[in-house]
Write a protein that holds these residues in place. Structure first.
Motif, PDB file in Angstrom:
ATOM      1  N   LYS A 198      -5.526 -45.108   1.956  1.00 44.49           N
ATOM      2  CA  LYS A 198      -4.438 -45.278   0.999  1.00 44.49           C
ATOM      3  C   LYS A 198      -3.215 -44.503   1.479  1.00 44.49           C
ATOM      4  O   LYS A 198      -3.287 -43.681   2.372  1.00 44.49           O
ATOM      5  CB  LYS A 198      -4.871 -44.752  -0.375  1.00 44.49           C
ATOM      6  N   GLY A 199      -2.107 -44.777   0.870  1.00 40.87           N
ATOM      7  CA  GLY A 199      -0.891 -44.009   1.106  1.00 40.87           C
ATOM      8  C   GLY A 199      -0.283 -44.220   2.481  1.00 40.87           C
ATOM      9  O   GLY A 199      -0.400 -45.289   3.079  1.00 40.87           O
ATOM     10  N   ASP A 200       0.363 -43.175   2.982  1.00 43.40           N
ATOM     11  CA  ASP A 200       1.099 -43.264   4.242  1.00 43.40           C
ATOM     12  C   ASP A 200       0.181 -43.589   5.427  1.00 43.40           C
ATOM     13  O   ASP A 200       0.570 -44.349   6.306  1.00 43.40           O
ATOM     14  CB  ASP A 200       1.848 -41.964   4.517  1.00 43.40           C
ATOM     15  N   ALA A 201      -1.011 -43.015   5.461  1.00 39.65           N
ATOM     16  CA  ALA A 201      -1.941 -43.297   6.552  1.00 39.65           C
ATOM     17  C   ALA A 201      -2.259 -44.791   6.613  1.00 39.65           C
ATOM     18  O   ALA A 201      -2.266 -45.401   7.683  1.00 39.65           O
ATOM     19  CB  ALA A 201      -3.226 -42.485   6.395  1.00 39.65           C
ATOM     20  N   HIS A 202      -2.499 -45.379   5.466  1.00 39.96           N
ATOM     21  CA  HIS A 202      -2.793 -46.810   5.373  1.00 39.96           C
ATOM     22  C   HIS A 202      -1.597 -47.636   5.835  1.00 39.96           C
ATOM     23  O   HIS A 202      -1.729 -48.595   6.609  1.00 39.96           O
ATOM     24  CB  HIS A 202      -3.164 -47.150   3.923  1.00 39.96           C
ATOM     25  N   ASN A 203      -0.411 -47.249   5.391  1.00 36.68           N
ATOM     26  CA  ASN A 203       0.806 -47.971   5.763  1.00 36.68           C
ATOM     27  C   ASN A 203       1.066 -47.895   7.266  1.00 36.68           C
ATOM     28  O   ASN A 203       1.446 -48.893   7.887  1.00 36.68           O
ATOM     29  CB  ASN A 203       2.011 -47.434   4.996  1.00 36.68           C
ATOM     30  N   GLU A 204       0.859 -46.724   7.853  1.00 34.00           N
ATOM     31  CA  GLU A 204       1.074 -46.569   9.295  1.00 34.00           C
ATOM     32  C   GLU A 204       0.033 -47.362  10.082  1.00 34.00           C
ATOM     33  O   GLU A 204       0.357 -47.964  11.098  1.00 34.00           O
ATOM     34  CB  GLU A 204       1.042 -45.093   9.695  1.00 34.00           C
ATOM     35  N   LEU A 205      -1.203 -47.395   9.597  1.00 34.43           N
ATOM     36  CA  LEU A 205      -2.236 -48.180  10.276  1.00 34.43           C
ATOM     37  C   LEU A 205      -1.861 -49.657  10.298  1.00 34.43           C
ATOM     38  O   LEU A 205      -2.049 -50.345  11.302  1.00 34.43           O
ATOM     39  CB  LEU A 205      -3.601 -47.984   9.612  1.00 34.43           C
ATOM     40  N   HIS A 206      -1.293 -50.131   9.226  1.00 38.27           N
ATOM     41  CA  HIS A 206      -0.895 -51.539   9.162  1.00 38.27           C
ATOM     42  C   HIS A 206       0.213 -51.853  10.161  1.00 38.27           C
ATOM     43  O   HIS A 206       0.305 -52.983  10.641  1.00 38.27           O
ATOM     44  CB  HIS A 206      -0.493 -51.936   7.739  1.00 38.27           C
ATOM     45  N   LYS A 207       1.035 -50.871  10.499  1.00 39.16           N
ATOM     46  CA  LYS A 207       2.074 -51.090  11.503  1.00 39.16           C
ATOM     47  C   LYS A 207       1.451 -51.337  12.875  1.00 39.16           C
ATOM     48  O   LYS A 207       2.048 -52.008  13.713  1.00 39.16           O
ATOM     49  CB  LYS A 207       3.023 -49.889  11.567  1.00 39.16           C
ATOM     50  N   TRP A 208       0.274 -50.780  13.104  1.00 42.02           N
ATOM     51  CA  TRP A 208      -0.456 -51.077  14.333  1.00 42.02           C
ATOM     52  C   TRP A 208      -1.262 -52.370  14.176  1.00 42.02           C
ATOM     53  O   TRP A 208      -1.301 -53.202  15.090  1.00 42.02           O
ATOM     54  CB  TRP A 208      -1.415 -49.928  14.697  1.00 42.02           C
ATOM     55  N   LEU A 209      -1.888 -52.543  13.029  1.00 41.00           N
ATOM     56  CA  LEU A 209      -2.838 -53.628  12.824  1.00 41.00           C
ATOM     57  C   LEU A 209      -2.187 -55.012  12.855  1.00 41.00           C
ATOM     58  O   LEU A 209      -2.740 -55.944  13.447  1.00 41.00           O
ATOM     59  CB  LEU A 209      -3.580 -53.430  11.495  1.00 41.00           C
ATOM     60  N   HIS A 210      -1.042 -55.177  12.266  1.00 39.25           N
ATOM     61  CA  HIS A 210      -0.422 -56.506  12.204  1.00 39.25           C
ATOM     62  C   HIS A 210      -0.080 -57.061  13.594  1.00 39.25           C
ATOM     63  O   HIS A 210      -0.438 -58.210  13.892  1.00 39.25           O
ATOM     64  CB  HIS A 210       0.779 -56.519  11.265  1.00 39.25           C
ATOM     65  N   PRO A 211       0.565 -56.285  14.473  1.00 38.04           N
ATOM     66  CA  PRO A 211       0.801 -56.810  15.829  1.00 38.04           C
ATOM     67  C   PRO A 211      -0.514 -57.052  16.587  1.00 38.04           C
ATOM     68  O   PRO A 211      -0.626 -58.010  17.358  1.00 38.04           O
ATOM     69  CB  PRO A 211       1.628 -55.720  16.513  1.00 38.04           C
ATOM     70  N   TYR A 212      -1.510 -56.198  16.342  1.00 36.62           N
ATOM     71  CA  TYR A 212      -2.820 -56.380  16.970  1.00 36.62           C
ATOM     72  C   TYR A 212      -3.435 -57.709  16.524  1.00 36.62           C
ATOM     73  O   TYR A 212      -3.958 -58.470  17.343  1.00 36.62           O
ATOM     74  CB  TYR A 212      -3.737 -55.204  16.604  1.00 36.62           C
ATOM     75  N   MET A 213      -3.352 -58.011  15.242  1.00 34.69           N
ATOM     76  CA  MET A 213      -3.900 -59.267  14.732  1.00 34.69           C
ATOM     77  C   MET A 213      -3.163 -60.474  15.314  1.00 34.69           C
ATOM     78  O   MET A 213      -3.785 -61.514  15.589  1.00 34.69           O
ATOM     79  CB  MET A 213      -3.851 -59.274  13.199  1.00 34.69           C
ATOM     80  N   ASP A 214      -1.872 -60.346  15.543  1.00 40.65           N
ATOM     81  CA  ASP A 214      -1.118 -61.418  16.190  1.00 40.65           C
ATOM     82  C   ASP A 214      -1.655 -61.678  17.596  1.00 40.65           C
ATOM     83  O   ASP A 214      -1.778 -62.827  18.024  1.00 40.65           O
ATOM     84  CB  ASP A 214       0.370 -61.080  16.254  1.00 40.65           C
ATOM     85  N   LEU A 215      -1.984 -60.605  18.309  1.00 41.00           N
ATOM     86  CA  LEU A 215      -2.555 -60.755  19.642  1.00 41.00           C
ATOM     87  C   LEU A 215      -3.902 -61.471  19.584  1.00 41.00           C
ATOM     88  O   LEU A 215      -4.209 -62.306  20.443  1.00 41.00           O
ATOM     89  CB  LEU A 215      -2.719 -59.390  20.316  1.00 41.00           C
ATOM     90  N   LEU A 216      -4.714 -61.161  18.577  1.00 37.01           N
ATOM     91  CA  LEU A 216      -6.021 -61.819  18.437  1.00 37.01           C
ATOM     92  C   LEU A 216      -5.856 -63.317  18.214  1.00 37.01           C
ATOM     93  O   LEU A 216      -6.610 -64.120  18.774  1.00 37.01           O
ATOM     94  CB  LEU A 216      -6.819 -61.212  17.276  1.00 37.01           C
ATOM     95  N   GLU A 217      -4.894 -63.687  17.410  1.00 37.28           N
ATOM     96  CA  GLU A 217      -4.636 -65.108  17.173  1.00 37.28           C
ATOM     97  C   GLU A 217      -4.272 -65.812  18.473  1.00 37.28           C
ATOM     98  O   GLU A 217      -4.769 -66.903  18.765  1.00 37.28           O
ATOM     99  CB  GLU A 217      -3.527 -65.300  16.134  1.00 37.28           C
ATOM    100  N   LYS A 218      -3.404 -65.198  19.244  1.00 41.43           N
ATOM    101  CA  LYS A 218      -2.989 -65.793  20.510  1.00 41.43           C
ATOM    102  C   LYS A 218      -4.166 -65.875  21.482  1.00 41.43           C
ATOM    103  O   LYS A 218      -4.332 -66.870  22.190  1.00 41.43           O
ATOM    104  CB  LYS A 218      -1.854 -64.980  21.136  1.00 41.43           C
ATOM    105  N   LEU A 219      -4.971 -64.822  21.512  1.00 46.26           N
ATOM    106  CA  LEU A 219      -6.098 -64.768  22.434  1.00 46.26           C
ATOM    107  C   LEU A 219      -7.116 -65.862  22.141  1.00 46.26           C
ATOM    108  O   LEU A 219      -7.658 -66.468  23.057  1.00 46.26           O
ATOM    109  CB  LEU A 219      -6.769 -63.390  22.360  1.00 46.26           C
TER     110      LEU A 219
END
Length: 149
Positions: free
Chosen positions: A100-121
């Motif tokens: 929750k909170g800032d840690a969760h928000n910062e993780l999502h900043k990494w996770l969303h571009p990572y998920m985009d890479l998975l879609e492309k892969l």
């Protein structure tokens, strides 16, 4: 008549700003993925320290990172299979998230571009593109370890 001139001027100004904004976005996207991940996502440390990821999530992240590190095929269908396997791990990662909170928000900043890479892969059909995406995934995990533990 003056109202029409003002509206026309405003419309032109908005269009010019949109064009300049598009050029800036295109320029940002021309940088390497590693720079793109840091600049675009805007991940920040937690007052100079890494963010803590909950223990239930780490096995999924480690499994995905290991799968990418151990992958050694150049066949596009094998790359697609890896993408699908990583997406399955990613679903488990997301379902185990209790952050929750800032840690969760910062993780999502990494996770969303990572998920985009998975879609492309999972849909790549070119050997060179597959290699490029695998390198981008490795860089993504490096970024993860820079900001999270």
């Amino acid at each position: 008549m003056k109202v029409k001139k003002v509206l026309l001027t405003l419309a032109c100004a908005v269009m010019l700003m949109a064009c300049n904004s598009k050029k800036n976005i295109e320029a940002e996207h021309s940088h390497s993925n590693h720079e793109h991940t840091h600049q675009e996502a805007g991940i920040a440390l937690n007052n100079g320290t890494k963010w803590k990821v909950n223990a239930d999530m780490l096995p999924h992240i480690n499994a995905m990172e290991d799968a990418v590190a151990e992958f050694n095929s150049e066949d596009a269908s094998a790359v697609n299979e890896l993408g699908e396997a990583l997406k399955a791990h990613n679903k488990e990662l997301i379902s185990s998230c209790t952050m929750k909170g800032d840690a969760h928000n910062e993780l999502h900043k990494w996770l969303h571009p990572y998920m985009d890479l998975l879609e492309k892969l999972s849909s790549v059909d070119d050997q060179d593109e597959g290699k490029k995406l695998l390198e981008e995934l490795k860089a993504s995990f490096s970024t993860f370890h820079t900001y999270f533990e």
